[in-house]
Write an enzyme that holds these catalytic residues in place. Structure first.
Site, PDB file in Angstrom:
ATOM      1  N   CYS A 178      42.811  38.021  52.616  1.00  9.33           N
ATOM      2  CA  CYS A 178      41.992  38.481  53.734  1.00  9.33           C
ATOM      3  C   CYS A 178      42.811  39.359  54.669  1.00  9.33           C
ATOM      4  O   CYS A 178      43.858  38.931  55.143  1.00  9.33           O
ATOM      5  CB  CYS A 178      41.429  37.294  54.501  1.00  9.33           C
ATOM      6  SG  CYS A 178      40.495  37.834  55.933  1.00  9.33           S
ATOM      7  N   THR A 203      38.839  42.774  50.556  1.00  5.84           N
ATOM      8  CA  THR A 203      38.503  43.989  51.301  1.00  5.84           C
ATOM      9  C   THR A 203      39.724  44.885  51.526  1.00  5.84           C
ATOM     10  O   THR A 203      40.861  44.426  51.551  1.00  5.84           O
ATOM     11  CB  THR A 203      37.882  43.626  52.648  1.00  5.84           C
ATOM     12  OG1 THR A 203      38.721  42.674  53.289  1.00  5.84           O
ATOM     13  CG2 THR A 203      36.502  43.043  52.497  1.00  5.84           C
ATOM     14  N   CYS A 251      24.646  70.575  43.384  1.00  5.86           N
ATOM     15  CA  CYS A 251      23.346  71.055  42.897  1.00  5.86           C
ATOM     16  C   CYS A 251      22.298  69.945  42.993  1.00  5.86           C
ATOM     17  O   CYS A 251      22.507  68.845  42.500  1.00  5.86           O
ATOM     18  CB  CYS A 251      23.454  71.509  41.440  1.00  5.86           C
ATOM     19  SG  CYS A 251      21.867  72.072  40.782  1.00  5.86           S
ATOM     20  N   CYS A 256      35.677  80.744  36.217  1.00  7.87           N
ATOM     21  CA  CYS A 256      35.285  79.343  36.481  1.00  7.87           C
ATOM     22  C   CYS A 256      36.460  78.399  36.228  1.00  7.87           C
ATOM     23  O   CYS A 256      37.080  78.419  35.169  1.00  7.87           O
ATOM     24  CB  CYS A 256      34.113  78.953  35.585  1.00  7.87           C
ATOM     25  SG  CYS A 256      33.696  77.209  35.722  1.00  7.87           S
TER      26      CYS A 256
HETATM   27  C1  LIG Z   1      31.797  39.521  55.906  1.00 14.91           C
HETATM   28  C2  LIG Z   1      32.747  39.244  54.787  1.00 14.91           C
HETATM   29  C3  LIG Z   1      33.434  38.033  54.738  1.00 14.91           C
HETATM   30  C4  LIG Z   1      34.296  37.762  53.712  1.00 14.91           C
HETATM   31  N1  LIG Z   1      34.912  36.558  53.679  1.00 14.91           N
HETATM   32  C5  LIG Z   1      35.750  36.260  52.651  1.00 14.91           C
HETATM   33  C6  LIG Z   1      36.353  34.995  52.532  1.00 14.91           C
HETATM   34  O1  LIG Z   1      36.134  34.099  53.350  1.00 14.91           O
HETATM   35  N2  LIG Z   1      37.166  34.773  51.490  1.00 14.91           N
HETATM   36  C7  LIG Z   1      37.412  35.701  50.538  1.00 14.91           C
HETATM   37  O2  LIG Z   1      38.137  35.444  49.586  1.00 14.91           O
HETATM   38  N3  LIG Z   1      36.857  36.928  50.611  1.00 14.91           N
HETATM   39  C8  LIG Z   1      36.024  37.222  51.640  1.00 14.91           C
HETATM   40  N4  LIG Z   1      35.421  38.452  51.686  1.00 14.91           N
HETATM   41  C9  LIG Z   1      35.711  39.449  50.660  1.00 14.91           C
HETATM   42  C10 LIG Z   1      34.656  39.449  49.554  1.00 14.91           C
HETATM   43  O3  LIG Z   1      34.629  38.223  48.868  1.00 14.91           O
HETATM   44  C11 LIG Z   1      34.917  40.571  48.549  1.00 14.91           C
HETATM   45  O4  LIG Z   1      36.166  40.359  47.953  1.00 14.91           O
HETATM   46  C12 LIG Z   1      34.898  41.943  49.177  1.00 14.91           C
HETATM   47  O5  LIG Z   1      33.892  42.027  50.157  1.00 14.91           O
HETATM   48  C13 LIG Z   1      34.681  43.064  48.168  1.00 14.91           C
HETATM   49  O6  LIG Z   1      33.488  42.914  47.434  1.00 14.91           O
HETATM   50  P1  LIG Z   1      32.109  43.652  47.822  1.00 14.91           P
HETATM   51  O7  LIG Z   1      32.357  45.105  47.844  1.00 14.91           O
HETATM   52  O8  LIG Z   1      31.133  43.197  46.782  1.00 14.91           O
HETATM   53  O9  LIG Z   1      31.726  43.129  49.180  1.00 14.91           O
HETATM   54  C14 LIG Z   1      34.531  38.729  52.723  1.00 14.91           C
HETATM   55  C15 LIG Z   1      33.851  39.940  52.772  1.00 14.91           C
HETATM   56  C16 LIG Z   1      32.968  40.207  53.784  1.00 14.91           C
HETATM   57  C17 LIG Z   1      32.242  41.509  53.793  1.00 14.91           C
END
Ligand SMILES: Cc1cc2nc3c(=O)[nH]c(=O)nc-3n(C[C@H](O)[C@H](O)[C@H](O)COP(=O)(O)O)c2cc1C
Ligand SMILES: Cc1cc2nc3c(=O)[nH]c(=O)nc-3n(C[C@H](O)[C@H](O)[C@H](O)COP(=O)(O)OP(=O)(O)OC[C@H]3O[C@@H](n4cnc5c(N)ncnc54)[C@H](O)[C@@H]3O)c2cc1C
Ligand code: SF4
Lengths: 445, 437
Positions: free
Chosen positions: B141, B206, B391, B381
């Site tokens: 995270c 993320t 396009c 090109c």
């Molecule tokens: C609001 C939010 C909360 C998340 N909380 C967690 C979490 O508690 N634990 C975790 O491993 N990943 C967490 N993630 C990450 C997601 O599990 C995932 O890995 C990431 O969003 C990418 O996938 P996606 O594009 O389908 O959202 C969170 C993502 C979002 C958007």
């Protein structure tokens, strides 16, 4: 150029890019109103969502399993009054073009050869269907899918009902119908064309001739006429006129209409087809004669606008009262009386009241009456035990399509009076379900 | 329903999933009430929202997220500052028991995040003892408000190994390590996790990012009462990053453990791309945050139909199937060249192709203002394909290969006479063909 070219093909629909762009506008609503607006439960919310998530095959499957004539409906449904009516996107702009997306998906299936419709287990009980219009086709497909051997008896030379011999071909062409018919034929439905079930007891006798259930869907093929004097040269009923146009007589009609003045009586969708055809056959002037006013015309808004733009002259608030004949007995004109709108009548519209002394004659070489279709006068004899109403429409239980006679079901226009393709499709589905239940129960007994 | 002969079920860490589609750990997997509905919709398993041990109280910043829109296209990405679960541990575990009782065929994966060896071990054990079929270790995270957690661990590879070992020594259920994309090479931490005993890797969490800055108050969003922060970006915008890391790990011979793909998945096509590049399950959050659990129906049907049309009966036969065609750029055959070709019958005359070709490519288009049509000077090109991207008409502009004898024209020099005035010594030194800095 032959006038036939004006009729051979309907307008092109969406391509994949346009369909995806339109599906992208969809709000993917919760509890989607569009799906509630479809009389045949085609479930537009599902197929649009499927397209949105690139599940194109699934979208096609949804349409074709819910509505075997999904293509025809996509083209012909008055969507502004049905699925698109409650579209939430209207709140921020335009409703989603649901009919066009639906048509695209069905055309795409035909182009790519994607086959959806699967047959289930084989059943032995045979079912006879009278009439191959949308109601008969839908019932046949549904039953064939359930494994029942189905035979469709059709009076005319080819199957399709109004789709084949009614709607003008520039709105619904032969190729499109053929492709959609192929989906039904693949299910093994047997068609007996040129095989009319129209003599005393003949429909009921089917039950004695190895069929365990019968679905009646002969539609409405008699034209309501203005007066008894029908055999006038130059005077046609809409049914015969439109049928002739779809039965190889385009050029013959063009000969009669080219550079002539044509008057069409009526204000509904059938009248719109009649005037559209006349203008495409080279008529000099085409009048639409209607006894009420513009807003009371039952035709759809876009049809009316299109007709105006095609140069049709709308003669509103005019009631036809007689035909004026020339020395040769042929038609010379249409005698009209002007009307004014009076009080609201049973149809919820203000009724026309003739203005005394305002009679006048509209010169016309051809007049086409498009004031309604009704059941064949002889039809009660085909099924004497089946209960009818005063208009010779068959009375059924709306939840099952059951008639008053055991084993006989009915649906489509012969039950509802003039309705829509999508209503006929639904009637066919409902009856098929009920027939299945009926036969299953019978085999248990 | 799709053809029955298609088998979407897949083995992952010894468990059979009825399809490869899982909820990833996030708000979409926050409670049993939600997860149960997702199972009813068709998802085969869940990585539950990351558990917290109750030692520290978790409070989510408010507001929690900001959307990244692009033109009329909504939610191309989401920026979030959500923490791990703020629910009491007991509530989460009771929900585990509920799910195992009512959905025994669905796979329950407990995501955990600890702050110390003991805490990792504790969370692992309570998960196993209360029905979790597997664990996912959240090393990833990017925005925990507490130092020393989340992707700070994911970037300190020895910690990954240490915590994984601790967990593996505590439980016997399979363990997945979830990776942060906020590094350059993911195979390295993945191998540390494997050394610690991880049975599988999931990726990506993320991506660290900033989606938007408020122009009124100059605060990056989400604006937490006047303060913004670098935080986690998810959704379609990050799919290329997720695909890259999954493919890298799938190609890494030393790693060779199952992969669960995450990042920007919405459709069966997105899912299949992850699978073709080596993932055997996939996980989704933002797709569900945007559209709801219902998107799984189309993943199932779309993938089944694709397989039926290709004559593939088992999904496992597709895992990694694109990897043989994924090589480093030095494998390209540069002797083969092509250009675009235009089907001008379809052209609507917008001229966007002309603009991009002129300003960002080979100046290979001429514009007929009268007819409002482009015409291509093939020899100029570059085959960058920019014109085809802008396009609006599908399939109007396509790529075509040219004969080997064909040569592209050189880019125009404005004034050849200026060559006389150039100051340069030709570079003549022999050297290696790869960088040795
Ligand atoms: C609001 C939010 C909360 C998340 N909380 C967690 C979490 O508690 N634990 C975790 O491993 N990943 C967490 N993630 C990450 C997601 O599990 C995932 O890995 C990431 O969003 C990418 O996938 P996606 O594009 O389908 O959202 C969170 C993502 C979002 C958007
Ligand atoms: C000109 C015209 C345009 C229309 N345009 C539209 C439109 O745009 N959109 C829309 O939704 N609806 C439209 N409709 C209405 C729609 O076509 C009908 O509601 C629908 O076709 C009714 O289906 P059906 O199966 O009940 O009957 P039909 O389509 O009428 O089919 C009945 C079939 O039964 C056959 N048959 C009759 N008697 C016998 C017998 N004794 N033995 C064997 N076969 C027999 C007939 O030959 C015919 O093929 C239009 C109708 C007309 C007339
Ligand atoms: S989605 Fe629901 S919980 Fe979130 S801000 Fe809106 S109303 Fe509140």
């Amino acid at each position: 150029m032959s006038y036939a070219d004006n009729f051979s093909k309907m307008q092109k629909g969406f391509d994949m890019g346009q369909a995806i762009a339109e599906a992208d506008r969809c709000l993917l609503c919760h509890d989607a109103p569009c799906s509630k607006g479809c009389p045949a439960d085609t479930d537009p919310a599902s197929f649009i969502k499927k397209l949105r998530f690139r599940n194109v095959t699934g979208a096609i499957r949804t349409i074709k399993t819910n509505n075997i004539l999904g293509g025809a409906c996509g083209v012909l449904c008055p969507t502004a009054e049905l699925c698109e009516k409650e579209c939430s996107a209207t709140g921020i702009g335009q409703p989603i073009a649901i009919g066009k997306i639906q048509r695209f998906l069905v055309e795409h299936a035909h182009e790519t050869g994607f086959e959806v419709v699967e047959k289930k287990n084989q059943r032995s009980e045979k079912v006879a269907i009278v009439g191959s219009g949308p109601a008969g086709l839908s019932c046949a497909a549904e039953l064939a899918r359930e494994g029942f051997p189905v035979t469709v008896f059709e009076a005319r030379g080819e199957p399709g009902g109004v789709l084949r011999y009614g709607v003008v071909s520039y709105r619904f062409d032969m190729d499109f119908l053929a492709a959609e018919m192929a989906d039904i034929k693949k299910l093994g439905v047997e068609f007996k064309c040129g095989s009319s079930i129209d003599s005393q007891n003949k429909a009921e006798d089917l039950l004695k001739n190895s069929y365990q259930a019968v679905f009646l869907a002969p539609g409405l093929w008699d034209a309501v006429r203005l007066q008894e004097k029908k055999d006038i040269k130059g005077l046609y009923g809409s049914v015969a006129y439109l049928e002739a146009l779809r039965d190889g007589q385009l050029d013959a009609f063009a000969g009669k209409i080219e550079n002539k003045t044509v008057a069409v009586i009526g204000g509904g969708s059938v009248a719109m087809d009649c005037i559209g055809a006349a203008i495409r056959l080279g008529a000099k002037d085409v009048y639409l004669v209607y006894r009420r006013s513009y807003t009371q015309m039952p035709a759809e808004e876009d049809e009316k606008i299109e007709a105006l733009n095609e140069g049709i002259h709308f003669l509103l608030l005019n009631q036809p009262i007689d035909y004026v004949l020339g020395d040769d007995g042929g038609l010379k004109g249409l005698k009209l009386v002007r009307t004014a709108l009076g009080d609201v009548d049973a149809s919820g519209r203000r009724s026309p009241v003739n203005i005394e002394g305002s009679e006048w004659v509209l010169p016309a070489d051809l007049v086409i009456e498009a004031i309604g279709n009704k059941a064949d006068d002889q039809s009660p004899a085909w099924y004497p035990q089946v209960k009818l109403n005063e208009k010779k429409l068959i009375q059924v239980d709306p939840d099952t399509g059951k008639t008053s006679m055991d084993g006989i079901f009915a649906g489509g226009d012969i039950v509802r009076g003039p309705a829509l393709v999508v209503n006929a499709v639904q009637d066919g589905k409902v009856a098929a379900l009920a027939i299945k239940a009926y036969l299953s129960q019978k085999s248990e007994e | 329903m799709p053809k029955k002969s298609i088998d979407l079920s897949i083995e992952f860490c010894g468990k059979t999933f009825k399809n490869p589609f899982l909820l990833s750990s996030s708000p979409v997997s926050n409670s049993a009430e939600m997860v149960a509905r997702s199972f009813d919709a068709g998802w085969s398993g869940v990585v539950f929202k990351t558990l917290n041990s109750d030692r520290l109280k978790i409070t989510h910043p408010s507001p929690r997220m900001n959307a990244f829109h692009y033109g009329a296209k909504r939610v191309v990405g989401v920026q979030n500052v959500e923490q791990i679960s703020d629910r009491p541990l007991m509530d989460n575990l009771a929900d585990f028991l509920y799910l195992k009782k009512h959905y025994p065929e669905h796979v329950l994966i407990s995501s955990i995040m600890g702050f110390s060896n003991d805490e990792w071990a504790y969370l692992a054990k309570v998960s196993e003892d209360n029905g979790a079929d597997m664990l996912e270790l959240n090393f990833s995270c990017p925005h925990m408000c507490i130092e020393g957690t989340g992707h700070h661990v994911g970037k300190a590879f020895d910690l990954i190994e240490r915590f994984t070992t601790t967990v593996k020594n505590t439980v016997s259920i399979p363990v997945i390590a979830k990776m942060t994309p906020n590094i350059t090479d993911m195979t390295e931490p993945a191998i540390y996790a494997k050394q610690g005993g991880a049975d599988a890797i999931s990726a990506i969490n993320t991506v660290s990012g900033i989606s938007e800055v408020g122009l009124e108050d100059l605060v990056p969003k989400p604006n937490i009462f006047g303060i913004g922060a670098v935080s986690g970006t998810s959704g379609p915008a990050i799919k290329p990053i997720g695909l890259h890391f999954i493919a890298d790990m799938a190609q890494c011979e030393d790693l060779a453990i199952p992969l669960s793909g995450i990042g920007g998945i919405e459709t069966w096509i997105d899912a299949l791309e992850y699978i073709l590049l080596g993932a055997s399950t996939i996980q989704v959050t933002t797709g569900i945050m945007h559209y709801g659990y219902r998107i799984v129906e189309d993943m199932i049907e779309g993938l089944s139909d694709f397989m039926a049309q290709r004559g593939v009966t088992r999904i496992s036969d597709l895992v990694g199937k694109a990897l043989p065609n994924l090589k480093t750029t030095d494998h390209f055959d540069l002797g083969r060249q092509g250009v675009t070709q235009y089907d001008l019958d379809k052209c609507v005359g917008c001229g966007q192709c002309y603009i991009v070709c002129t300003d960002a490519a080979g100046q290979a288009l001429e514009w007929d203002a009268e007819k409002r049509r482009p015409s291509l000077i093939e020899d100029k090109c570059l085959s960058c394909m920019l014109c085809s991207f802008v396009c609006p008409v599908p399939d109007l502009i396509a790529f075509k290969e040219m004969p080997v004898t064909w040569n592209r024209a050189e880019t125009q020099v404005m004034d050849k006479h200026l060559e006389k005035e150039i100051t340069l010594e030709p570079f003549t030194k022999e050297g290696p063909n790869e960088c040795t800095c």
